[in-house]
Write an enzyme that holds these catalytic residues in place. Structure first.
Site, PDB file in Angstrom:
ATOM      1  N   HIS A 246     -20.209 -11.376  -9.535  1.00 24.08           N
ATOM      2  CA  HIS A 246     -21.475 -10.007  -9.694  1.00 24.08           C
ATOM      3  C   HIS A 246     -22.021 -10.607 -10.975  1.00 24.08           C
ATOM      4  O   HIS A 246     -21.454 -10.746 -12.083  1.00 24.08           O
ATOM      5  CB  HIS A 246     -19.533  -9.232 -10.115  1.00 24.08           C
TER       6      HIS A 246
ATOM      7  N   ASP B 133     -25.678  -9.197 -12.933  1.00 23.56           N
ATOM      8  CA  ASP B 133     -26.131  -7.661 -13.243  1.00 23.56           C
ATOM      9  C   ASP B 133     -27.542  -7.825 -12.939  1.00 23.56           C
ATOM     10  O   ASP B 133     -28.046  -8.887 -13.723  1.00 23.56           O
ATOM     11  CB  ASP B 133     -25.446  -7.094 -14.394  1.00 23.56           C
TER      12      ASP B 133
ATOM     13  N   ASP C 235     -19.194  -2.150  -9.168  1.00 27.25           N
ATOM     14  CA  ASP C 235     -19.130  -1.465 -10.210  1.00 27.25           C
ATOM     15  C   ASP C 235     -20.707  -0.891 -10.844  1.00 27.25           C
ATOM     16  O   ASP C 235     -20.925  -0.722 -11.561  1.00 27.25           O
ATOM     17  CB  ASP C 235     -19.665  -3.548 -11.102  1.00 27.25           C
TER      18      ASP C 235
ATOM     19  N   HIS D 156     -27.268  -0.868 -11.801  1.00 30.78           N
ATOM     20  CA  HIS D 156     -26.280   0.456 -12.249  1.00 30.78           C
ATOM     21  C   HIS D 156     -26.363  -0.181 -13.827  1.00 30.78           C
ATOM     22  O   HIS D 156     -25.264  -0.088 -14.276  1.00 30.78           O
ATOM     23  CB  HIS D 156     -25.405  -0.224 -11.676  1.00 30.78           C
TER      24      HIS D 156
HETATM   25 ZN   LIG Z   1     -22.435  -4.390 -13.182  1.00 29.91          ZN
END
Ligand SMILES: [Zn+2]
Length: 1032
Positions: free
Chosen positions: A257, A259, A369, A574
């Site tokens: 993951h 971001d 997420d 997000h």
């Molecule tokens: Zn995230």
């Protein structure tokens, strides 16, 4: 001789044998590395910029040494490392070990070859698995070190604002001999020890594992590697004892993951992707079974343009089905706040990218997420070729435990998607025994399905899988007592779940995350930028499409619009749109919005020029008139402000047809002018023939009703438009969370700075203004505006916001009784309770909405409209709009400074649907565009599209992606009703076909063109897209 074994001493004996802390002088762990040799030379070049390799290696490098520290935060250090492998190491596995703070990337022969991050358990770069004499013994590497950690550089805690002065120490840069046989034994013993401890005393496998491990310690002479194979044989014997047929199967998929921006800026994410993915590619080369699921087209695009060599290797593994693009979206966006059209574009941009680059679209939506999931998403997924959905975030719910891990999720229109939450409640597993056991134990759908996902690899800040994770899972592939662990793919998992789906339950409506509800409000400028830019791109597309249809020469700005959409979509990531990012990211995001505003204004001007250029040229001696454009699909009569010949602003009441324009010479006379009167007690009344209001000196509504009726909206003794300030101190996640207990700290704002005064006397527009002191140092000024014919009262609000951990709302207590309030969401609306009967009701004490919220009883209701807010709540009869927060982490400056926003209140007869609340909220958000024009020529008014039913909203008009001579229009049913509607157009359409959200024609979707347009059938909240081929 068999010995009686004490469980605890046996366990601890094995623990000490592999301990990194104790007895490393004589235990197995201490033998992991053999001889060492320092780097032959080490030098460094430091820069504040993130520069390409070619540029970096041309710089001056100065000598440095291990132990030196570098920085400050966000700098980049390029190290040149010269290595000379001792010839005596022939036949040995040789690693380059690099230990430093910060995130490193190893470059060799001008190519990135591996990420090195202590926090991601990656400190070794394997130079050779068995040194041969023919191999070069002298190697030059470069290490590009980013002066930030895997999670940025928070000062004191992870989410604290970054420490600008952090130093990053280099603690190791050397060659070592790596003892692979020791490593393998360590992994064996770790798994056996975990089995012994975690399976528990009631399970005989626990003892079998413990006794095996104990015997391995007996057999092993750490100084004599020839004893190791016997020990490994003992381990292999127990690992190969298989499960029965009924055992649960875990589908392990590598994942990382990343971001797209969070505690670090976008630019650093580009390097995070490269560091993480190059490591994955290298692991794939050595582990033919490894698969890796990778989301976010934007990140692929970044690597494509910045690291073409790496990208080519990724493309190879995509073709082999091992590096697996998932998600289908441009970024992993926020699941609540983006508009319906934005969500469509997330998929459109994403899926088209995946199709172009890899020849395939994604078959599962992937959003592990994000802070809640709109009830419109199932329909949007289905429209984008997706029937499967994976997330795990609802495991973060603070109050209620979500009852499923595998289920059908049904949206507001009835669309269903097969949904899976990895039952281990994480997307960053490490391949541990504990995690695979949790995956089985925690699974809420035991007995319904027998397969689960298990996403392994360091995540959030990137990092990804490691060799050790893979080696652990190899030992657990089919071992009695543990679930089966197979390296798998999302497609394999969902395929078996689909086969097993007959017993699955269905969850209807939104997947509301009972946490992070502050993210509907935090970073108000980002929210405003999002709403405004969604509007700008809508308007540019409508006007450019009309220009395209009417002019043979107009060039539709295809690539520029794609660029601007991608900027907007990126900011919907997000941790950006939710406002949970650091200041550096906020600055980038606001710059992108400014870019969209500037370029959008230019594009709009070009489209208008092409569409009505002949009307814009002032003729000689002509009296100036005004061209007014309406980008919404209904006729509007509104008061506009226009610039007169002398440059003065004047008001005019105009009527403009649906998605078209009108040339206004003589403004309309209002059926009834607005009257504004000051009463003796200082209160002000306003009326426009539609609504009548009474405001006290503090700008609060003491009365609000529809003219000609005594039906009051504000309860006796109550004040609507009452500001209230709350303490806002969450448990940890500052920018993210509003806790329920904030409701217990309500303080009405009642300190008057400037009492209500009439600012516009009436006629076409009446208004009154006042100022309040909020808290200790913030101020609010509001102009309350009533326009002729307008069914709502507007509140143009300016705030100077200087608070810390406070939450500002505006409240409307209403004389309306209902157990539910209605909230606009993407292409529709839903209801949520106004009470806290159950824990599920209570947990929604702060919710999100788009342009409007409504509280209605039979026959009457009141709506609150807004132009850039998303947080709202309804408690009993009080509707509140959440205005501003003041969190201090991860951005200490969040929301400080000036804010301007508008909301409006609208009382109505009947239902909000019949009263036109939806249309009014659009009108508030999409102002008419007045442009100075010449004296009118014919035609004076023109309409491109109109829809026969008020239940149907024509949301989008754009050029088709694949066919420049075709137009795509998107409509949705907004009332929640089954309805037939005619779409009429004055454009030269020769063919109309239904298409999906990716603009692919639907089989049998050809529509008959009739006199009245095309006839469309809608079920509640159905979204329909049409491909209209234009006659040339
Ligand atoms: Zn995230």
């Amino acid at each position: 001789m068999a010995a009686l074994k004490h469980r605890r001493t046996a366990l601890e004996r094995v623990e000490k044998f592999i301990s990194e802390v104790y007895f490393t002088d004589c235990n197995l762990r201490g033998r992991l590395f053999g001889d060492r040799c320092p780097a032959a030379s080490l030098s460094c070049f430091q820069t504040p910029r993130r520069i390409p390799y070619d540029e970096a290696v041309r710089q001056e490098f100065a000598p440095v040494k291990v132990g030196d520290s570098f920085g400050p935060t966000w700098e980049t250090c390029w190290f040149k490392v010269e290595l000379s492998i001792p010839p005596a190491w022939a036949g040995r596995e040789v690693h380059f070990v690099w230990e430093s703070d910060g995130e490193g990337m190893v470059w060799r022969d001008a190519q990135p070859v591996q990420g090195l991050t202590k926090e991601g358990e990656k400190t070794s770069y394997i130079l050779t698995s068995s040194l041969k004499e023919t191999e070069p013994h002298s190697v030059t590497l470069y290490v590009e070190l980013a002066c930030n950690g895997l999670f940025g550089a928070g000062k004191g805690s992870m989410i604290a604002p970054p420490d600008p002065d952090r130093r990053f120490t280099l603690s190791k840069a050397e060659l070592v001999v790596f003892n692979r046989d020791v490593y393998e034994l360590l992994v064996d013993l770790e798994i056996l020890l975990d089995m012994a401890q975690l399976l528990g005393e009631e399970n005989q496998r626990s003892f079998q594992a413990l006794y095996t491990a104990n015997q391995m310690v007996n057999v092993c002479d750490v100084g004599d590697p020839s004893t190791f194979p016997a020990a490994r044989g003992l381990a292999a014997a127990i690992f190969s004892q298989r499960n029965g047929e009924s055992q649960h199967t875990i589908h392990a998929v590598g994942h990382c993951h990343i971001d797209s921006a969070w505690l670090w800026p976008y630019e650093e994410t580009i390097r995070k992707c490269a560091r993480s993915w190059v490591t994955v590619v290298r692991l794939m080369e050595h582990n033919p079974e490894l698969t890796f699921a990778c989301s976010q087209a934007q990140q692929f695009e970044w690597v494509r343009s910045w690291y073409p060599g790496l990208y080519a290797r990724i493309q190879d593994f995509v073709a082999k089905g091992r590096f697996i693009p998932v998600g289908g979206t441009w970024v992993e966006m926020d699941g609540n706040l983006p508009s319906g059209e934005s969500m469509v574009r997330q998929f459109l941009q994403g899926q088209r990218f995946f199709q172009e680059q890899f020849g395939q679209i994604c078959s599962e939506f992937w959003l592990p997420d994000t802070f809640g999931y709109s009830a419109q998403l199932p329909q949007l997924m289905r429209g984008c070729g997706i029937r499967r959905f994976l997330t795990q975030k609802l495991s973060w719910n603070l109050v209620n435990t979500f009852p499923h891990h595998t289920f059908f999720w049904e949206g507001i229109d009835g669309s269903r998607v097969l949904t899976h939450f990895p039952p281990g409640d994480s997307y960053g597993m490490h391949g541990r025994v504990e995690e695979v056991l949790k995956t089985v134990k925690n699974n809420k759908d035991k007995g319904r399905v027998n397969h689960s996902a298990f996403l392994f690899g360091f995540g959030d800040g990137g990092g990804g899988p490691t060799q050790k994770m893979l080696d652990r899972m190899k030992r657990m592939s089919d071992t009695d007592g543990l679930p089966r662990v197979q390296i798998s793919t999302p497609d394999r998992l969902f395929s078996v779940l689909e086969k097993e789906s007959s017993q699955l339950c269905t969850w209807v409506g939104e997947l509301f995350l009972e946490l992070h509800n502050g993210t509907y409000t935090t970073q108000a400028q980002i929210k405003k930028g999002n709403r405004e830019c969604e509007r700008i791109l809508h308007d540019v597309e409508v006007l450019s499409t009309l220009a395209l249809a009417r002019s043979g020469t107009f060039q539709y700005p295809t690539s520029e619009l794609q660029r601007l959409w991608r900027l907007l979509l990126l900011n919907q990531f997000h941790d950006v749109l939710p406002g949970s990012c650091i200041q550096l990211v906020v600055e980038d995001a606001l710059r992108y919005y400014a870019e969209i505003r500037g370029a959008g204004a230019r594009l709009q001007e070009e489209a208008v020029q092409s569409l009505c250029g002949d009307l814009l040229q002032p003729g000689v001696g002509s009296t100036q008139s005004t061209l007014v454009l309406n980008t919404l699909p209904w006729e509007r009569t509104e008061v506009i402000s226009r610039t007169g010949p002398a440059g003065t602003e004047t008001l005019a009441l105009v009527t403009v047809p649906s998605m078209g324009y009108a040339v206004v010479k003589e403004p309309l006379q209002p059926p009834q002018p607005v009257t504004v009167r000051k009463q003796e007690d200082g209160s002000v009344t306003m009326e426009n023939g539609v609504i009548a209001v009474c405001l006290d000196t503090m700008g609060r509504l003491t009365s609000l009703h529809l003219v000609g009726s005594q039906r009051e909206s504000v309860p006796e003794g109550c004040y609507a438009n009452q500001f209230a300030l709350f303490d806002d101190v969450p448990l940890y996640w500052d920018a993210w969370d509003v806790m329920d207990y904030h409701l217990e700290t309500r303080k009405p704002v009642t300190t008057l700075l400037k009492p209500l005064e009439i600012s516009l006397a009436g006629g076409l527009r009446g208004s009154a203004s006042f100022s309040l002191q909020i808290g200790k140092s913030s101020t609010l000024t509001q102009e309350i505006i009533l326009d002729a014919t307008c069914p709502y009262l507007r509140f143009l609000t300016q705030v100077e916001w200087k608070e810390a951990h406070k939450f500002l709302k505006v409240e409307f207590p209403l004389l309306v009784r209902s157990t539910n309030a209605t909230y606009e969401i993407q292409f529709g609306h839903l209801q949520r309770p106004t009470h806290g009967n159950t824990s599920w009701d209570w947990a929604r004490f702060e919710v999100w909405a788009h342009k409007w919220v409504d509280l209605s009883e039979h026959g009457f209701g009141v709506a609150l409209l807004n132009d850039c807010k998303y947080g709202a709540s309804a408690h009993g009869n009080v509707l509140s709009l959440s205005l501003l927060r003041a969190p201090k982490s991860p951005d200490a400056t969040a929301d400080m400074g000036h804010h301007q926003f508008t909301y409006a209140v609208m009382p109505h007869w009947g239902s909000f649907q019949d009263a036109g609340v939806i249309q009014c909220a659009y009108n508030l958000n999409f102002p008419l565009h007045p442009v100075p024009a010449s004296s009118a020529q014919c035609p004076e008014a023109w309409s491109s599209f109109s829809v026969s039913s008020p239940a149907v909203v024509l949301e989008t008009v754009k050029q088709a992606e694949d066919s420049p001579g075709a137009v795509v229009v998107r409509l949705y049913e907004a009332h929640g009703s089954t309805v037939e509607a005619w779409l009429q157009t004055s454009l030269p359409v020769q063919e109309a076909t239904l298409c999906d959200l990716l603009e692919r024609p639907v089989a049998g979707g050809c529509l008959r063109l009739e006199q009245r347009g095309v006839r469309l059938s809608f079920t509640p909240f159905r979204v329909l897209s049409l491909l209209l081929v234009l006659r040339r």
